[in-house]
Design an enzyme around this catalytic site. Sequence first.
Site, PDB file in Angstrom:
ATOM      1  N   PHE A 111       0.894  -1.156   0.190  1.00 11.85           N
ATOM      2  CA  PHE A 111       0.063  -0.136   0.063  1.00 11.85           C
ATOM      3  C   PHE A 111       0.877   1.110  -0.132  1.00 11.85           C
ATOM      4  O   PHE A 111       0.286   2.298  -0.382  1.00 11.85           O
ATOM      5  CB  PHE A 111      -0.983  -0.023   1.100  1.00 11.85           C
ATOM      6  CG  PHE A 111      -0.440   0.751   2.440  1.00 11.85           C
ATOM      7  CD1 PHE A 111      -0.740   1.791   2.923  1.00 11.85           C
ATOM      8  CD2 PHE A 111       0.352  -0.236   3.329  1.00 11.85           C
ATOM      9  CE1 PHE A 111      -0.336   2.376   4.169  1.00 11.85           C
ATOM     10  CE2 PHE A 111       0.668   0.111   4.405  1.00 11.85           C
ATOM     11  CZ  PHE A 111       0.455   1.527   4.741  1.00 11.85           C
ATOM     12  N   LYS A 112       2.150   1.216   0.555  1.00 12.43           N
ATOM     13  CA  LYS A 112       2.931   2.196   0.432  1.00 12.43           C
ATOM     14  C   LYS A 112       3.171   2.866  -0.912  1.00 12.43           C
ATOM     15  O   LYS A 112       3.437   4.254  -1.210  1.00 12.43           O
ATOM     16  CB  LYS A 112       4.474   2.177   1.060  1.00 12.43           C
ATOM     17  CG  LYS A 112       4.217   1.233   2.428  1.00 12.43           C
ATOM     18  CD  LYS A 112       3.699   2.255   3.446  1.00 12.43           C
ATOM     19  CE  LYS A 112       3.538   1.480   4.821  1.00 12.43           C
ATOM     20  NZ  LYS A 112       4.736   1.225   5.425  1.00 12.43           N
ATOM     21  N   ASP A 113       3.086   2.111  -1.927  1.00 10.05           N
ATOM     22  CA  ASP A 113       3.173   2.709  -3.312  1.00 10.05           C
ATOM     23  C   ASP A 113       2.205   3.707  -3.555  1.00 10.05           C
ATOM     24  O   ASP A 113       2.510   4.589  -4.443  1.00 10.05           O
ATOM     25  CB  ASP A 113       3.066   1.417  -4.324  1.00 10.05           C
ATOM     26  CG  ASP A 113       4.100   0.480  -4.233  1.00 10.05           C
ATOM     27  OD1 ASP A 113       5.283   0.947  -4.006  1.00 10.05           O
ATOM     28  OD2 ASP A 113       3.922  -0.700  -4.696  1.00 10.05           O
TER      29      ASP A 113
END
Length: 467
Positions: A111-113
Amino acid sequence: MKFISTRGKVAPIGFIDMFLMGLGEDGGLIVPETIPTITAAQLKEWSKLSYQDLMFEVFSLYTNNEIPEQDLRKLIQDSYATFNSPDVLPMTSLNDSLHVLELFHGPTFAFKDVALQFMGNLYAYVAKKQNKVINILGATSGDTGASAISSVRGKEGIQICILHPNGKVSRVQELQMTTVRDDNVLNLSVNGNFDDCQQIIKELFADVPFKTKYHLRAINSINFVRILAQSVYYFYAYLQLPEKVRADGVNFSIPTGNFGNIFSGYLAKQMGVPIKQLVLATNENNILERFIREGVYKPEGFHSTHSPSMDIQIASNFERYLYYFNGENAEATASRMEQFKSDGQLIFSAEEVARIQNDMTAYSVGNSECLDTIKTYQDRYNYLLDPHSACGIAAYEGAGNKNDGAFVSLATAHPAKFDEAIRLIGIEQKFPEQIQELFDKPQQQVVVDNAKEEIVTQLEQFYKVNQ
């Protein structure tokens, strides 16, 4: 729109200056001076927007036109062009009341993307506009580092150094960081845990002469742009639900370790998304659960778990929530943070605990419950969860009020990133090609002791070599 510090000693600044400052120079975290609110009519108008167009609308409320519209739209389009789903963040309905928002379709399958691909492009944009070299410095419990490196590797005008805890991230997370060979990337593997890495980062950013000399910039969730980018998917999830389902509002179950993921939901709620429940899912490192349930914010013994990205004791974004909990009183926030620094804990009154629980609930997931949840949902729905996403589902099961309507649980990583845990329950999975090929690549990292002085030496050498 101006931005200020939670501790009140940073003069109001604009969007670009806020982005470049990262951590407030008074040691506080940057927040907007006022939170813009979205009407129900505006939300309805946004319901047919693509993810990219929705992000443009949300960001435009904060950027003061400091980035021309055409440039902002291009930054957003470029950031999500690398995602492998046309919807960017597809939603899967497991039953009539439970929906899973898949946040892991970016280049590093986490999810950091969602935030960091945009932030990397924005840093490159600012570096070019200002004709400056930007040195990004961050700590990671696993996913942030890989995503941050992916977002800026090889880009002109940017250097990045990431600290990660040696031996305390998954094998795939480690490989995603350390197989990158670009000259503008330095990986430091620290003999300690994530909190040790994060503390050194905070100290370096609080050292204003050092920060200024090397043009240090933050890509962790201490940077408000990351929080803002993550808040967009709460809008998106709500608007993806059928109109009759979302008519009564929506609930979220949110895996979080550094309090950033759930604070982004809190921000979206303050902006106008009709969120009824924010359920905080954590693992055995449960300082945040104890804070919400008991009103005690106190680190205890560190635990290595199947969900290592949440193996965190001191949550950076806790201070942002504390600021709003204190009625946006910077002096009271600074006083409580000083108390935490001196006493090692904060105690909240019964009345305060009731207020906290009005904002969110919490659930701590043990290792065995995490694995049981993965197996149950694989058997029941033929849907494979990674351990962090499983914590979110377990929190929905254990603490969510099902009578409040639709729940969206956030799936924060592809299960292939945590195959060590998946194999423990006898499930074999096929890796995506981009992950499988990592195992044949050589690694490049420097193992260092948990000592600020040693890390400063590594940084100074890195900056000198790459000037």
